[in-house]
Design a protein around this motif. Sequence first.
Motif, mmCIF file in Angstrom:
data_model
loop_
_atom_site.group_PDB
_atom_site.id
_atom_site.type_symbol
_atom_site.label_atom_id
_atom_site.label_comp_id
_atom_site.label_asym_id
_atom_site.label_seq_id
_atom_site.Cartn_x
_atom_site.Cartn_y
_atom_site.Cartn_z
ATOM 1 N N VAL A 84 0.839 -1.196 0.000
ATOM 2 C CA VAL A 84 0.000 0.000 0.000
ATOM 3 C C VAL A 84 0.878 1.253 0.000
ATOM 4 C CG1 VAL A 84 -1.677 1.338 1.346
ATOM 5 C CG2 VAL A 84 -1.975 -1.129 1.079
ATOM 6 N N ALA A 85 1.911 1.252 0.824
ATOM 7 C CA ALA A 85 2.814 2.402 0.868
ATOM 8 C C ALA A 85 3.517 2.602 -0.474
ATOM 9 C CB ALA A 85 3.845 2.224 1.982
ATOM 10 N N ALA A 86 3.937 1.516 -1.100
ATOM 11 C CA ALA A 86 4.593 1.606 -2.410
ATOM 12 C C ALA A 86 3.622 2.123 -3.465
ATOM 13 C CB ALA A 86 5.145 0.239 -2.808
ATOM 14 N N ALA A 87 2.367 1.696 -3.387
ATOM 15 C CA ALA A 87 1.363 2.170 -4.345
ATOM 16 C C ALA A 87 1.122 3.663 -4.175
ATOM 17 C CB ALA A 87 0.059 1.398 -4.160
ATOM 18 N N ARG A 88 1.104 4.137 -2.937
ATOM 19 C CA ARG A 88 0.925 5.576 -2.698
ATOM 20 C C ARG A 88 2.089 6.380 -3.273
ATOM 21 N NH1 ARG A 88 -1.515 5.618 3.498
ATOM 22 N NH2 ARG A 88 -3.423 4.540 2.946
ATOM 23 N N GLN A 118 1.874 11.343 -10.655
ATOM 24 C CA GLN A 118 1.238 12.667 -10.744
ATOM 25 C C GLN A 118 2.278 13.740 -11.027
ATOM 26 O OE1 GLN A 118 -0.777 13.032 -6.991
ATOM 27 N NE2 GLN A 118 -2.642 12.054 -7.734
ATOM 28 N N ARG A 119 3.391 13.686 -10.349
ATOM 29 C CA ARG A 119 4.436 14.699 -10.538
ATOM 30 C C ARG A 119 5.082 14.616 -11.912
ATOM 31 N NH1 ARG A 119 7.622 15.487 -4.811
ATOM 32 N NH2 ARG A 119 5.752 15.836 -3.571
ATOM 33 N N LEU A 120 5.177 13.406 -12.444
ATOM 34 C CA LEU A 120 5.800 13.224 -13.760
ATOM 35 C C LEU A 120 4.788 13.288 -14.904
ATOM 36 C CD1 LEU A 120 8.351 10.363 -12.965
ATOM 37 C CD2 LEU A 120 8.787 12.817 -13.167
ATOM 38 N N GLY A 121 3.507 13.432 -14.574
ATOM 39 C CA GLY A 121 2.478 13.526 -15.596
ATOM 40 C C GLY A 121 2.184 12.211 -16.296
ATOM 41 N N ARG A 122 2.385 11.116 -15.585
ATOM 42 C CA ARG A 122 2.133 9.798 -16.163
ATOM 43 C C ARG A 122 0.814 9.243 -15.662
ATOM 44 N NH1 ARG A 122 7.922 6.864 -15.092
ATOM 45 N NH2 ARG A 122 6.991 6.775 -13.026
ATOM 46 N N GLU A 123 0.270 8.293 -16.409
ATOM 47 C CA GLU A 123 -0.958 7.616 -16.012
ATOM 48 C C GLU A 123 -0.607 6.464 -15.062
ATOM 49 O OE1 GLU A 123 -4.934 6.970 -15.665
ATOM 50 O OE2 GLU A 123 -3.978 8.604 -16.750
ATOM 51 N N THR A 124 -1.373 6.358 -13.982
ATOM 52 C CA THR A 124 -1.178 5.276 -13.012
ATOM 53 C C THR A 124 -2.220 4.193 -13.278
ATOM 54 O OG1 THR A 124 -0.475 6.914 -11.377
ATOM 55 C CG2 THR A 124 -1.031 4.736 -10.544
ATOM 56 N N PRO A 125 -1.829 2.922 -13.267
ATOM 57 C CA PRO A 125 -2.815 1.847 -13.467
ATOM 58 C C PRO A 125 -3.906 1.878 -12.397
ATOM 59 C CG PRO A 125 -0.582 0.990 -13.600
ATOM 60 C CD PRO A 125 -0.470 2.404 -13.133
ATOM 61 N N LYS A 130 -3.928 2.528 -8.202
ATOM 62 C CA LYS A 130 -4.699 3.586 -7.548
ATOM 63 C C LYS A 130 -5.620 3.003 -6.475
ATOM 64 C CE LYS A 130 -4.934 6.848 -11.394
ATOM 65 N NZ LYS A 130 -5.851 7.501 -12.347
ATOM 66 N N ALA A 131 -6.246 1.873 -6.784
ATOM 67 C CA ALA A 131 -7.145 1.237 -5.821
ATOM 68 C C ALA A 131 -6.386 0.768 -4.586
ATOM 69 C CB ALA A 131 -7.872 0.068 -6.469
ATOM 70 N N LEU A 132 -5.205 0.204 -4.799
ATOM 71 C CA LEU A 132 -4.385 -0.253 -3.679
ATOM 72 C C LEU A 132 -3.938 0.928 -2.822
ATOM 73 C CD1 LEU A 132 -3.001 -2.655 -2.280
ATOM 74 C CD2 LEU A 132 -1.084 -2.348 -3.863
ATOM 75 N N ALA A 133 -3.621 2.043 -3.460
ATOM 76 C CA ALA A 133 -3.152 3.220 -2.731
ATOM 77 C C ALA A 133 -4.242 3.811 -1.839
ATOM 78 C CB ALA A 133 -2.658 4.284 -3.718
ATOM 79 N N LYS A 134 -5.496 3.595 -2.174
ATOM 80 C CA LYS A 134 -6.610 4.131 -1.398
ATOM 81 C C LYS A 134 -6.930 3.291 -0.161
ATOM 82 C CE LYS A 134 -8.813 6.459 -5.249
ATOM 83 N NZ LYS A 134 -9.983 6.516 -6.138
ATOM 84 N N GLU A 135 -6.388 2.089 -0.081
ATOM 85 C CA GLU A 135 -6.659 1.217 1.063
ATOM 86 C C GLU A 135 -5.968 1.757 2.320
ATOM 87 O OE1 GLU A 135 -5.782 -2.878 0.393
ATOM 88 O OE2 GLU A 135 -6.863 -2.923 -1.513
ATOM 89 N N PRO A 136 -6.564 1.549 3.486
ATOM 90 C CA PRO A 136 -5.905 1.991 4.728
ATOM 91 C C PRO A 136 -4.694 1.120 5.052
ATOM 92 C CG PRO A 136 -7.907 0.789 5.239
ATOM 93 C CD PRO A 136 -7.858 0.935 3.739
ATOM 94 N N ILE A 137 -3.729 1.722 5.690
ATOM 95 C CA ILE A 137 -2.525 0.953 6.073
ATOM 96 C C ILE A 137 -2.780 0.274 7.403
ATOM 97 C CG2 ILE A 137 -0.138 1.140 6.836
ATOM 98 C CD1 ILE A 137 0.374 3.075 4.674
#
Length: 64
Positions: free
Chosen positions: A35-39, A46-53, A57-64
Amino acid sequence: MSAASSEHRFVHPPRSAAAQPAPKKATPAEHRVQVAAARLRVTLDQRLGRETPARTKALAKEPI
C-alpha cells in the motif's frame, strides 16, 4: 538426426500450468508495504504527468 545432435539440446518441453505455484496471500506487514509503495507510485506518476494503473490507484486508497 539423433538425440545426441547439438540442435536437440535447445528443444524444451512446454511448461504445464500445474507446475506453477499457487499465488500466496500477503501477510499484513507485506500488504502495508504494498500500500505504501502504491501511494508513492501514484504521487510520482502525478508529478511526472504519467498515467497510473487503476489497480495501483485502488491499492493506494486502502488503509494501512
